[in-house]
Design an enzyme around this catalytic site. Structure first.
Site, mmCIF file in Angstrom:
data_model
loop_
_atom_site.group_PDB
_atom_site.id
_atom_site.type_symbol
_atom_site.label_atom_id
_atom_site.label_comp_id
_atom_site.label_asym_id
_atom_site.label_seq_id
_atom_site.Cartn_x
_atom_site.Cartn_y
_atom_site.Cartn_z
ATOM 1 N N TYR A 1 -3.010 -1.563 10.137
ATOM 2 C CA TYR A 1 -3.016 -1.766 8.614
ATOM 3 C C TYR A 1 -1.697 -1.394 8.291
ATOM 4 C CZ TYR A 1 -4.421 -1.452 3.729
ATOM 5 O OH TYR A 1 -4.408 -1.356 2.384
ATOM 6 N N SER B 1 0.811 -1.293 -0.078
ATOM 7 C CA SER B 1 0.019 0.138 -0.038
ATOM 8 C C SER B 1 0.964 1.388 0.021
ATOM 9 C CB SER B 1 -1.085 0.001 1.476
ATOM 10 O OG SER B 1 -1.639 1.201 1.218
#
Length: 289
Positions: free
Chosen positions: A194, A181
């Site tokens: 996350y 990400s």
């Protein structure tokens, strides 16, 4: 549809209530393929396992790989309607597709998944670790031990488990592609756990690439920015959905279809000299931070 006009359609303020989200309930639906884009056989004869391949980025990649001639194994949790659609669409490209429901946060399931894929397809050439979960919390102290463990088990442990199980079946010319990400590169104060898993994936990818280079197995990753997938309406606050992704220099959220070129490149022979690398697909978000 013009990608810049996309979020003006539908009702992007409609939030879902469970993870990992249901694609067929999204409004507007994500854009996962370009009708004009045709494959050229780059992956003909290959077998690819894609986690989270029922929807979002995973489904877009699965369709793209099918267009390039690969047979597809899809791992997903329990979103049966999304998975059934993915299978039907993939098989329209004249390739084989098998669905494997289950929880990749469990090590035993991961071992069994690889065994079943190899048994059903007789080999495995491409492993795409992609499935993930996230939970928005405004403060670190709001992240419970249960949430932290759940996020790491799904987002990072599964990558380790599946790669470990797949390695005996991979050889020279095969590859592993991990989805990270933009968040570990720029930080995200509401997605701390996350973001930490995605940073771990970067370290895992680069370390594994060095370890497997002598075997001719390439390991790379893709680091998406804000992409309109089921995970977004399933986890983001409702008041933010309408403006999701508009903070990027390109001024729009990414679509799953925006990722397919990177995943196809990293899986095919044109990337034979690329390992330990990440391709950033984020609308300029990393550049602007």
């Amino acid at each position: 549809m013009d990608l810049y006009e996309f979020m003006k359609e539908g009702n992007p303020g409609r939030q879902q209530t469970r993870q990992p989200g249901i694609q067929h309930e999204m409004d507007p639906l994500p854009i996962e393929e370009f009708e004009h884009w045709k494959g050229s056989g780059k992956l003909r004869g290959k077998v690819a396992l894609i986690t989270g391949g029922d929807s979002g980025i995973g489904r877009a990649v699965a369709i793209a790989y099918a267009k390039e001639g690969a047979d597809i194994a899809i791992s997903y949790l329990d979103e049966q309607k999304d998975a059934d659609y993915a299978k039907k669409r993939i098989e329209q490209e004249g390739v084989k597709c098998i669905l494997y429901p289950g929880d990749i946060s469990d090590a035993v399931f991961c071992d069994n998944l690889i065994d079943h894929v190899v048994q059903d397809f007789n080999k495995l050439d491409i492993l795409v670790n992609n499935a993930a979960r996230q939970e928005v919390q405004n403060d670190l102290t709001d992240i419970t031990p249960e949430q932290l463990e759940r996020t790491f088990r799904t987002n990072f442990f599964s990558y380790f488990y599946l790669t470990r199980a797949a390695l005996p079946h991979l050889g020279k010319g095969n590859c592993i592609i991990n989805t990270s990400s933009v968040t570990p590169y720029i930080g995200n104060p509401t997605l701390i756990d996350y973001t930490s898993t995605k940073g771990a994936i970067v370290a895992f990818t680069r370390s594994l690439a060095k370890g497997l280079a002598s075997k001719g197995i390439r390991v790379n990753g893709v680091a998406p920015g804000p992409i309109w997938t089921p995970l977004i309406p399933a986890t983001m606050p409702q008041e933010t959905l309408g403006s999701f992704g508009t903070q990027t220099p390109l001024g729009r959220p990414g679509q799953p279809v925006d990722l397919i070129g990177s995943y196809v490149l990293l899986a095919c022979d044109e990337a034979a000299y690329i390992t330990g690398q990440f391709i950033h697909v984020n609308g300029g978000d990393y550049m602007s931070s």
